[in-house]
Design a protein around this motif. Structure first.
Motif, PDB file in Angstrom:
ATOM      1  N   LEU B 158      16.358 -74.190  32.113  1.00 34.76           N
ATOM      2  CA  LEU B 158      14.965 -74.241  31.657  1.00 34.76           C
ATOM      3  C   LEU B 158      14.227 -72.947  31.926  1.00 34.76           C
ATOM      4  O   LEU B 158      13.357 -72.538  31.146  1.00 34.76           O
ATOM      5  CB  LEU B 158      14.241 -75.396  32.355  1.00 34.76           C
ATOM      6  CG  LEU B 158      14.818 -76.774  32.066  1.00 34.76           C
ATOM      7  CD1 LEU B 158      14.159 -77.784  32.967  1.00 34.76           C
ATOM      8  CD2 LEU B 158      14.602 -77.152  30.619  1.00 34.76           C
ATOM      9  N   LYS B 162      12.256 -71.372  28.791  1.00 38.81           N
ATOM     10  CA  LYS B 162      10.794 -71.352  28.774  1.00 38.81           C
ATOM     11  C   LYS B 162      10.259 -69.965  28.444  1.00 38.81           C
ATOM     12  O   LYS B 162       9.135 -69.827  27.967  1.00 38.81           O
ATOM     13  CB  LYS B 162      10.253 -71.779  30.136  1.00 38.81           C
ATOM     14  CG  LYS B 162      10.228 -73.264  30.339  1.00 38.81           C
ATOM     15  CD  LYS B 162       9.630 -73.599  31.685  1.00 38.81           C
ATOM     16  CE  LYS B 162       9.929 -75.048  32.012  1.00 38.81           C
ATOM     17  NZ  LYS B 162       9.604 -75.403  33.372  1.00 38.81           N
ATOM     18  N   ALA B 195      16.518 -80.037  25.204  1.00 34.70           N
ATOM     19  CA  ALA B 195      15.744 -80.171  26.442  1.00 34.70           C
ATOM     20  C   ALA B 195      14.548 -81.097  26.218  1.00 34.70           C
ATOM     21  O   ALA B 195      14.205 -81.909  27.085  1.00 34.70           O
ATOM     22  CB  ALA B 195      15.275 -78.805  26.919  1.00 34.70           C
ATOM     23  N   LEU B 201      11.764 -80.630  29.012  1.00 40.56           N
ATOM     24  CA  LEU B 201      10.644 -79.809  28.563  1.00 40.56           C
ATOM     25  C   LEU B 201       9.602 -80.732  27.972  1.00 40.56           C
ATOM     26  O   LEU B 201       9.914 -81.588  27.149  1.00 40.56           O
ATOM     27  CB  LEU B 201      11.094 -78.834  27.474  1.00 40.56           C
ATOM     28  CG  LEU B 201      11.714 -77.505  27.878  1.00 40.56           C
ATOM     29  CD1 LEU B 201      11.975 -76.701  26.630  1.00 40.56           C
ATOM     30  CD2 LEU B 201      10.796 -76.739  28.791  1.00 40.56           C
TER      31      LEU B 201
END
Lengths: 279, 229
Positions: B158, B162, B195, B201
């Protein structure tokens, strides 16, 4: 300002709280002929894998596929749409809830909704999301994906509310559309005590009184309901509940006592300030 | 004709593939012969050399056939361009927390300091198709993800994913902005969607409006409307 308030009201609309839908097995026709329905449009989709688009299929029996008939008339809501299934043995039955959800998404796609359930709603992923305190996200996702009376929706919502109650994270749902259903769930299961404590600690006595009122509406034969205390007298109303029906009496009493002490201190302080100023 | 001349000098070259492999001692001798004046005069008069190549791949085939010594393909890859080793996601996740990553990139996303090379003022509307071909870096200026072998684009990583999502509107940044190659961009889109599906997320879920009359009609005996059959 008025527009903003109107928009906020729309966004704060509470999702309906329903009983879980029951599986029913309505058989419409047990024979193999298909009657004509003249008032609706039907889409007959042979979704067998491996058949080319130009194959000539007939609607008689002796085929290996199930047919799902979905009424795609414009203007019908997904809950009222007629969806039926003709099984391989010729029985025409009403579609099951899962088949209905699938067909509604295929023929009437909604934003954010998928044909397949997101993996977020599996046990493991749900648990890790709850540990990360993403309560509002989970509830919003499940509202978009599932109907309020489906088993997945009920399971996910109760998991979220239980986690919130266990860890005293009620403040995360304040000012969201899910606050109402959460209060209803807790009141239904007689677990409003930690919620009351958090509200009293935030000095929201009127909201706490509303929760107790909701509890009494649901459980009409509770002892505190029979006391008939005026709900607008928040302190007395909550005290009446504590004495009669509360399960975690000590904590709520403690919180209420702390609130009363704080109010007294503030009054005393104000009085001192006034005398100092010569008022 | 050149082959006959080589034989006359006493060098043996394989007849099957008339190829010269300059790395073996015999082939080096053959090359010297070819470069020798007596030969070149005649060769230049005759025309271009036929049947003799110094092509790299052909070279290696001859080497294997001749003596079994010679270099394997893997040894020819410079180590900084070798991407044959598959780095697991867990390693990549650890790398994102390490000092090595910190000193390299600091607090910025990995694509910020990268400069894309192109002709003219405006960049082409698409980035390159892929930086890595057959496990080897095929460009001199690989994209921000391909140049660092420990950046693995996967749904569990992640921290990395991101960096490619806009902080303002939650959309995946276009590859023209981040300058990653098309293959990595597609993998990134898959990773982001996965995700979000797993709930790792979060994003702004669209608002669902309920028509209460579908769920509750007080006139009926039971509180809910039955789904039509």
């Amino acid at each position: 300002m008025k527009e903003a308030t109107a928009k906020a009201k729309l966004l704060l609309q509470m999702p309906p709280v329903l009983k879980e839908r029951q599986h029913t097995n309505t058989v419409l026709e047990a024979n193999t002929s298909l009657h004509a329905h003249h008032d609706e449009k039907y889409v007959f989709t042979d979704i067998t894998f491996g058949i080319s688009d130009r194959a000539n299929t007939s609607l008689h029996a002796h085929h290996d596929e199930k047919y799902v008939f979905t009424d795609i008339t414009f203007g019908i809501s997904d809950r009222k749409r007629t969806i039926s299934v003709r099984d391989t043995d010729g029985t025409l039955r009403a579609a099951s809830w899962e088949e209905r959800d699938r067909m509604n998404q295929i023929y009437n796609p909604a934003p954010g909704r998928n044909v397949v359930l997101p993996k977020l709603f599996d046990e493991e992923n749900l648990k890790s999301a709850l540990v990360r305190k993403e309560y509002e996200f989970i509830l919003d996702s499940v509202c978009v994906q599932c109907e309020p009376d489906s088993s997945v929706y009920q399971r996910v919502c109760s998991g979220v509310y239980n986690a919130i109650d266990t860890h005293h994270h009620h403040h995360t749902l304040h000012s969201t559309r899910h606050y109402g259903p959460m209060c209803f769930y807790l009141a239904w299961h007689q677990r409003i005590d930690s919620l009351l404590v958090s509200l009293i600690q935030e000095e929201r006595l009127s909201d706490a009184a509303d929760i107790v009122f909701l509890y009494q509406l649901i459980h009409k034969d509770s002892k505190s309901a029979k006391l008939n205390i005026d709900p607008s007298q928040h302190m007395q109303f909550i005290k009446g509940y504590i004495e009669e029906d509360c399960l975690q009496r000590a904590q709520v009493q403690l919180a209420l006592q702390a609130y009363q002490d704080l109010q007294q201190q503030r009054q005393q302080h104000q009085h001192n300030v006034n005398t100092a100023h010569g008022l | 004709m050149p082959l006959k001349m080589l034989r006359s000098v006493g060098q043996r070259v394989t007849r099957l593939l008339p190829v010269v492999c300059p790395t073996t001692h015999m082939a080096k001798a053959a090359v010297r012969v070819i470069e020798g004046r007596s030969v070149t005069k005649v060769l230049y008069g005759v025309g271009r050399i036929q049947g003799i190549t110094t092509c790299k791949t052909m070279r290696c085939e001859v080497a294997e056939e001749e003596e079994g010594e010679g270099e394997k393909k893997e040894d020819n890859i410079p180590p900084e361009k070798n991407r044959r080793q598959i780095i697991p996601v867990e390693t990549s996740i650890k790398y994102m927390q390490s000092d090595a990553y910190k000193t390299t990139y600091g607090d910025e996303p990995v694509w910020v300091k990268y400069r894309r090379n192109f002709k003219g003022g405006l960049p082409p509307t698409k980035t390159r198709k892929t930086c890595i071909r057959d496990g080897i870096l095929a460009t001199g200026n690989p994209c921000p993800v391909c140049r660092d072998e420990f950046l693995v684009v996967e749904y569990r990583n992640l921290e990395l994913i991101k960096q490619f999502i806009s902080p303002f509107n939650g959309a995946v940044l276009p590859p023209l902005k981040t300058n990653i190659c098309q293959k990595q961009h597609r993998r990134l889109l898959v990773a982001v969607n996965k995700a979000r599906d797993y709930g790792l997320l979060t994003y702004d879920v669209p608002h669902r409006h309920y028509d209460y009359s579908e769920y509750y009609q007080p006139q009926q005996q039971d509180g809910t409307t039955e789904a039509g059959r």
